[in-house]
Write a protein that holds these residues in place. Structure first.
Motif, PDB file in Angstrom:
ATOM      1  N   GLU A 110       0.966  -1.377   0.465  1.00  0.00           N
ATOM      2  CA  GLU A 110      -0.222  -0.071   0.072  1.00  0.00           C
ATOM      3  C   GLU A 110       1.184   1.774   0.301  1.00  0.00           C
ATOM      4  O   GLU A 110       2.391   0.921   0.962  1.00  0.00           O
ATOM      5  N   THR A 111       0.534   1.922  -1.083  1.00  0.00           N
ATOM      6  CA  THR A 111       1.340   3.545  -0.879  1.00  0.00           C
ATOM      7  C   THR A 111       0.363   4.737  -0.905  1.00  0.00           C
ATOM      8  O   THR A 111      -0.490   4.861  -0.666  1.00  0.00           O
ATOM      9  N   THR A 112       0.693   6.004  -0.598  1.00  0.00           N
ATOM     10  CA  THR A 112       0.652   7.148  -0.990  1.00  0.00           C
ATOM     11  C   THR A 112       0.049   7.080  -2.465  1.00  0.00           C
ATOM     12  O   THR A 112      -1.098   8.278  -1.855  1.00  0.00           O
ATOM     13  N   ARG A 113       0.135   6.839  -3.073  1.00  0.00           N
ATOM     14  CA  ARG A 113       0.036   6.273  -4.541  1.00  0.00           C
ATOM     15  C   ARG A 113      -1.255   4.751  -5.165  1.00  0.00           C
ATOM     16  O   ARG A 113      -0.621   5.085  -5.989  1.00  0.00           O
ATOM     17  N   GLY A 114      -2.232   4.832  -4.017  1.00  0.00           N
ATOM     18  CA  GLY A 114      -2.614   3.331  -4.640  1.00  0.00           C
ATOM     19  C   GLY A 114      -1.887   2.404  -3.651  1.00  0.00           C
ATOM     20  O   GLY A 114      -0.566   2.093  -3.587  1.00  0.00           O
ATOM     21  N   SER A 115      -2.372   1.033  -4.050  1.00  0.00           N
ATOM     22  CA  SER A 115      -1.677   0.193  -3.975  1.00  0.00           C
ATOM     23  C   SER A 115      -1.563  -0.765  -5.287  1.00  0.00           C
ATOM     24  O   SER A 115      -1.601  -0.375  -6.485  1.00  0.00           O
ATOM     25  N   ILE A 116       0.040  -1.173  -4.796  1.00  0.00           N
ATOM     26  CA  ILE A 116       0.464  -1.945  -6.199  1.00  0.00           C
ATOM     27  C   ILE A 116       0.634  -3.396  -5.733  1.00  0.00           C
ATOM     28  O   ILE A 116       1.545  -3.947  -4.950  1.00  0.00           O
ATOM     29  N   LYS A 117       0.524  -4.315  -6.781  1.00  0.00           N
ATOM     30  CA  LYS A 117       0.930  -5.724  -6.368  1.00  0.00           C
ATOM     31  C   LYS A 117       2.405  -5.578  -7.123  1.00  0.00           C
ATOM     32  O   LYS A 117       2.729  -5.690  -7.904  1.00  0.00           O
ATOM     33  N   ALA A 118       2.372  -6.892  -6.406  1.00  0.00           N
ATOM     34  CA  ALA A 118       4.312  -7.686  -6.596  1.00  0.00           C
ATOM     35  C   ALA A 118       3.934  -8.730  -6.143  1.00  0.00           C
ATOM     36  O   ALA A 118       3.913  -9.338  -4.790  1.00  0.00           O
ATOM     37  N   PRO A 119       3.840 -10.704  -6.782  1.00  0.00           N
ATOM     38  CA  PRO A 119       5.354 -11.110  -5.961  1.00  0.00           C
ATOM     39  C   PRO A 119       5.888 -11.425  -5.070  1.00  0.00           C
ATOM     40  O   PRO A 119       6.028 -12.035  -3.970  1.00  0.00           O
ATOM     41  N   LYS A 120       6.981 -10.208  -5.461  1.00  0.00           N
ATOM     42  CA  LYS A 120       8.044  -9.824  -4.981  1.00  0.00           C
ATOM     43  C   LYS A 120       8.228  -8.924  -3.510  1.00  0.00           C
ATOM     44  O   LYS A 120       8.278  -7.966  -4.819  1.00  0.00           O
ATOM     45  N   VAL A 121       8.683  -8.367  -2.689  1.00  0.00           N
ATOM     46  CA  VAL A 121       8.820  -7.581  -2.248  1.00  0.00           C
ATOM     47  C   VAL A 121      10.162  -6.767  -1.731  1.00  0.00           C
ATOM     48  O   VAL A 121      10.978  -7.978  -0.647  1.00  0.00           O
ATOM     49  N   GLY A 122      11.033  -6.253  -1.969  1.00  0.00           N
ATOM     50  CA  GLY A 122      12.837  -5.892  -1.674  1.00  0.00           C
ATOM     51  C   GLY A 122      12.713  -5.148  -0.868  1.00  0.00           C
ATOM     52  O   GLY A 122      12.813  -3.663  -1.215  1.00  0.00           O
ATOM     53  N   VAL A 123      13.150  -4.999   0.106  1.00  0.00           N
ATOM     54  CA  VAL A 123      12.715  -3.502   1.208  1.00  0.00           C
ATOM     55  C   VAL A 123      14.475  -3.124   1.287  1.00  0.00           C
ATOM     56  O   VAL A 123      14.920  -3.629   1.722  1.00  0.00           O
TER      57      VAL A 123
END
Lengths: 418, 93
Positions: free
Chosen positions: A224-237
């Motif tokens: 979830e972001t300040t510019r809406g939700s973005i989908k992805a099966p992989k998230v690198g922080v």
């Protein structure tokens, strides 16, 4: 040569057009509803991760989300030192990989990173320092990394403004030198990586803060972001000081404390020092930028903070020691001073790792010395995300080491010197 | 520079103190009975919040005593200082 590449010809062509025809170095796209990989954090490490995902693994449907502007955090506000003189084998491997990547990166990115291998000198002020230094130099050499011991006369020849008098408050008994160490232009690292990642199709989205990490059945589904939700099966922080905040969004706890680290820059002066001089014992490191400013750093303010400012007495301690070592600096004015938030692990080594949440990866804990590791960290993290398993370079830097006890204690190499 | 209210000595300059990190982390009563993960959580994992934080400080160059401080990690505002063993202010439990 690729379209839009920088060269002497493009410089001449644009000079004749009064420099009005330069294209933007990277696009500013609207976020798409879904990507293959989302990288949270548009600093050097995040951009390097995106670049190597596209280059080494053919994954270019990638978004880099940055809450502020590109390279506006610690990447744009560090003391620009690069080196790989670390004690333990695991650290030597990843930091030297990074230094070797730096050596070829300007050409590869078609962007001058101003990598200057001017030599990094670490001073020893007492017998214990000398013994520790000899041990480190030997260990570093065994890992095939250049390192040597200097006698006071050699140091004086390299750094004439250093006070090596035996009567000095901090007598200089010797030093270690890594000739391949030096500095790189920190902004150029961010910009060069951003331009190269963008050219390979990566979307760099600025002013887009992540406010939540979406999960379903123990698996990441997007952010979830300040510019809406973005989908992805992989998230690198890769968010440095804010790693614990992002981890909390996914219900995780990290072995990390965030501290302010202060640095400062003097008024410009003629060239007086053409190497990097560091002293872990008195918490000083100094080099001179191409603009002539002295760039200096202090030790951390030792309390948890996200305030990007520190206390004056930390600067006072550091400058007191600096003036003892370099009496010529005593009448210099400092032009600006700042604090960045660094994420420190109990063993002063980073975490580049999978997490208990499927598809969620963390790259954090670089603490006070992440800049030098930028390309190596991105290289290893991209592999971890693309293959869903760590690269041999970052396998030892897993989150599990805090359970197994296989810590990589680099306090001597990383906690003060950068 | 922080002005820290030592419960014994009153308000003193930050440079007289050292910070000991997150407070109220209880050592497991029977270390042999906990799993490696629980032990790691006790030893290494930290809350590190962006906001209200309770932490230990020691008045090194003063009375030498340990105590707890409730401080905000963005504004650095100190809302309370209290002795070890006392409940944190605002904690009803």
């Amino acid at each position: 040569m690729a379209k839009g590449a920088y060269s002497i010809f493009s410089l001449v062509r644009n000079a004749l057009r009064y420099h009005e025809g330069w294209p933007r170095a990277w696009r500013s796209p609207e976020p798409q509803p879904a990507y293959d990989v989302i990288i949270v954090g548009g600093g050097g490490h995040g951009l390097a991760t995106a670049y190597y995902l596209a280059k080494e693994h053919g994954v270019s449907n990638v978004a880099v989300l940055e809450k502020g502007w590109l390279g506006g955090g610690n990447t744009g506000r560090n003391t620009t030192i690069i080196r790989s003189n670390y004690l333990w084998d695991e650290s030597a491997a990843i930091y030297d990989k990074s230094l070797r990547l730096y050596e070829g990166l300007s050409r590869e990115l078609n962007f001058n990173l101003m990598v200057s291998q001017r030599g990094v000198i670490n001073l020893a002020h007492n017998l214990h320092d000398m013994r520790e230094l000899a041990r480190r130099v030997a260990a570093i050499k065994l890992n095939g990394i250049d390192s040597e011991i200097l006698a006071p006369a050699d140091i004086k020849a390299m750094v004439p403004i250093l006070n090596v008098s035996p009567e000095a408050r901090y007598p200089v008994l010797g030093a270690s030198l890594q000739r391949r160490g030096g500095t790189a232009r920190h902004d150029a690292v961010a910009w060069g990586l951003a331009r190269a990642a963008d050219a390979r199709g990566v979307d760099i989205i600025q002013n887009c803060e992540v406010t939540g990490i979406s999960r379903e059945g123990g698996k990441v589904t997007g952010v979830e972001t300040t510019r809406g939700s973005i989908k992805a099966p992989k998230v690198g922080v890769v968010v440095a000081g804010h790693a614990s905040v992002l981890a909390a969004m996914a219900g995780l706890r990290l072995p990390i404390d965030s501290y302010p680290l202060q640095a400062l820059v003097s008024e410009p002066l003629k060239p007086v020092i053409d190497s990097v001089v560091m002293s872990g014992a008195v918490h000083v490191y100094v080099s001179q930028s191409d603009k002539g400013e002295l760039v200096m750093g202090a030790s951390i303010d030792n309390y948890n903070s996200y305030a990007q400012r520190g206390s004056p007495h930390v600067i006072e301690n550091m400058l007191g020691a600096t003036v003892e070592l370099f009496p010529i600096f005593s009448r210099l004015s400092m032009m600006r001073q700042w604090g960045g938030i660094v994420d420190v692990c109990p063993d002063a080594s980073p975490i580049v790792s999978k997490t208990p949440v499927d598809g969620l990866y963390f790259n954090c804990g670089w603490g006070t010395g992440g800049f030098k590791a930028t390309p190596g960290s991105g290289f290893a993290f991209a592999h971890t995300i693309a293959e869903d398993r760590p690269h041999p370079l970052n396998a030892p830097f897993s989150l599990e080491r805090f359970t197994t006890g296989a810590l990589i204690d680099e306090h001597g190499a990383a906690a003060v010197g950068h | 520079m922080l002005l820290i209210p030592c419960p014994w000595c009153g308000r003193r300059d930050e440079s007289e103190f050292a910070c000991g990190g997150e407070a109220h982390i209880a050592r497991p009563a029977d270390p042999d009975a906990v799993s490696d993960a629980e032990w790691a959580d006790y030893l290494f994992m930290r809350t590190n919040p962006k906001g209200a934080h309770r932490e230990r400080w020691v008045h090194v160059h003063g009375c030498g005593r340990w105590f707890n401080v409730a401080r905000h990690t963005v504004t650095h505002d100190i809302s309370a200082a209290y002795k070890v063993g006392e409940k944190p202010p605002g904690d009803a439990s």
